[in-house]
Design a protein around this motif. Sequence first.
Motif, PDB file in Angstrom:
ATOM      1  N   GLN A  23     -29.742 -16.815 -22.878  1.00 53.32           N
ATOM      2  CA  GLN A  23     -28.579 -16.180 -22.282  1.00 53.32           C
ATOM      3  C   GLN A  23     -28.378 -14.758 -22.824  1.00 53.32           C
ATOM      4  N   THR A  26     -30.999 -12.558 -21.315  1.00 56.03           N
ATOM      5  CA  THR A  26     -30.652 -12.253 -19.925  1.00 56.03           C
ATOM      6  C   THR A  26     -29.550 -11.233 -19.873  1.00 56.03           C
ATOM      7  N   SER A  27     -28.603 -11.382 -20.754  1.00 55.25           N
ATOM      8  CA  SER A  27     -27.502 -10.418 -20.787  1.00 55.25           C
ATOM      9  C   SER A  27     -28.004  -9.041 -21.169  1.00 55.25           C
ATOM     10  N   LEU A  29     -31.141  -7.891 -20.797  1.00 55.53           N
ATOM     11  CA  LEU A  29     -31.973  -7.371 -19.733  1.00 55.53           C
ATOM     12  C   LEU A  29     -31.126  -6.888 -18.559  1.00 55.53           C
ATOM     13  N   THR A  30     -30.064  -7.651 -18.290  1.00 54.77           N
ATOM     14  CA  THR A  30     -29.189  -7.225 -17.198  1.00 54.77           C
ATOM     15  C   THR A  30     -28.546  -5.893 -17.535  1.00 54.77           C
ATOM     16  N   SER A  31     -28.141  -5.798 -18.782  1.00 56.96           N
ATOM     17  CA  SER A  31     -27.531  -4.527 -19.224  1.00 56.96           C
ATOM     18  C   SER A  31     -28.566  -3.395 -19.167  1.00 56.96           C
ATOM     19  N   ASP A  33     -31.226  -3.253 -17.235  1.00 54.72           N
ATOM     20  CA  ASP A  33     -31.517  -2.943 -15.832  1.00 54.72           C
ATOM     21  C   ASP A  33     -30.445  -2.041 -15.265  1.00 54.72           C
ATOM     22  N   GLY A  34     -29.227  -2.328 -15.622  1.00 55.52           N
ATOM     23  CA  GLY A  34     -28.122  -1.483 -15.148  1.00 55.52           C
ATOM     24  C   GLY A  34     -28.279  -0.077 -15.680  1.00 55.52           C
ATOM     25  N   ARG A  35     -28.639  -0.018 -16.950  1.00 56.51           N
ATOM     26  CA  ARG A  35     -28.839   1.322 -17.514  1.00 56.51           C
ATOM     27  C   ARG A  35     -29.992   2.055 -16.830  1.00 56.51           C
TER      28      ARG A  35
END
Length: 607
Positions: A23, A26-27, A29-31, A33-35
């Motif tokens: 988790q 994932t958090s 990587l999501t952050s 990706d957003g960056r």
Amino acid sequence: MDDETAEIELLEQNLNKTRQISQRMTSILTSFDGRLVKLEKSILPLYTSTQILTKRGNNIESALQKIDEVASNQEGIAAEEALILRGPQAEQLQIYTDALERLNAGIAFNSLDRDSRDSARLVETGAKKLTQLFTKLVAGGSSGTPPAGSEFEMIPFPRDLLATLQPLVAFLRTLPLPSTHPSHPAANGILSTLKDAQRGYADMRGNWGRKCLEIHGRRVVERAETIDGVAAGRELGRWMNNMLDVVEEEYGLLTQLAPLPGQAALSSAYISLLTPLITLLNTTLSSLSALIKRSLHKYTFHALSAFSSLSTVQSRWDDLVTRRSERKENELKDALVSLRGVCLRSFPEFLADIKMAAVGKGGELGVGLADFTLSTIRYLEQLLEVRDAVESALLTLGDGNWKMGDGVRVANAPKLGPGSEHILLEHYIYDVVNTVIQSLTTLSRMQKRPAFGSVFLLNNVTYLQTNLLNPRSPLIDVLSRPTKDQLNSAFRTAKAGYFDSNFSPLMQALADDNAKAGSSGAKAAAKEKFTRFFDLLDETKERHKIARVLEDDPDNRDLLADEVVRLVVPSLQRFVQKQKEKEFSKNPAKYIKLSPEEVEVQIRSFF
């Protein structure tokens, strides 16, 4: 069980930890990706701008390269244009022709960075420069002073110039022409240039050939007035053969060096080349013709020999000049027709001249050989030297027509045609001999003193007979039986006339005279006869001192002396013997001044 439960609990704990780690990852990587999305949005304008700048940079670099390439090409084109405008050098011909080939190839494939019309003009200029070099080289081989010797000498085209011209001509023949490159902008201009060059070549070579032959042509004309007619005609024939040698040589050279080798262009150039030579031929033949016509009786054999000599080269002229040039004119044939007409006139005019020699010449002419007797022998001998021309002319004139109406043609006589030329020659010679004898007879009868006339006739007829019937003479083969009989008959007649005029009075003085009878009358007559005989003998002696008989013919003169002795001396011997027996005088020596033997000696002294 407890162990297994413990392991299960441991696995669940590990699974929870793994889940928690997943988790968190994932958090994260999501952050991230957003960056990245935010970063991409921030960088995209910069990337776009950078890409545009890179493209512009590439374009600028390509433009600079193109500019450098164009500048380099312009320098090459300028250098090539300067090379073409400067003109070719004989030792660097290949460089020049390569440049023109590149221009022609560029025009053909539209691969040049210049206006094709400018390139075409440059090609045309190059063609003109090449033809100028061609003309210069040909002029170098067509100038100078020909050899001035008495014999013609062929001057070959210089080998070094020929070696330079051959590759040049080979390239000129590859230049674009309307027939081979109809779309080439310079084709028509190049064709015109090559035509001019070919015409100039023909003019130069033709005038050079004329220059080489002209001095010998003038020599032929000048010598015609001073040398034997047959020899003059043969010199003309040699000169004509020299001209045809030049024509043949020039035709071969023209086929090698003509920039336009097509048949039509070649024929046109060949005609231009022949024009100066034909003009020279016409001038030379006109001068000879004027000389002959001015005094045909003097220059008869010039005409006959010239006709014979030119006839032998007629076929060669037809081949080299008429057929090869595809011309309708045939100057040599026209000249032969004119000469034939002159030759035809010569036969009746010669007979007329012999007849005229016996007109209006009264008085004492001497007893020597007549001019026309000597000229007739020479004339007949010369006829054989040009026999082919004579027989051809007589065949054209026709049997007996040389007598101009004096002769009577037999109606049923066979017409003599080709193959009978020798018979015509025999007939003509018979008429010549017969006319000479008639004129000699007429002249002998015009003499105031017949005795001198008889000597004149005997001298001339004997000269004719001796020279014509001589077995070693070539004339013997063309004398017909009637001609020989006529000569022999004329000789016998002339000899009889000579005896009659000079020795018959001697014989008559010794002849018996029955009119006077009686012894005293017979003795007186005998004394008178002796006196008369010896007086006539003295006259004959004095006459023979003046009138020499067969002076240049010792053989016939001796024979004639023998005949006179046989005629006179035996008669004198008989008469002396007869009168001595009759004792006609007490002093016979007073009347018989010479014995028969002494008379014989004296008679022989006449000859």
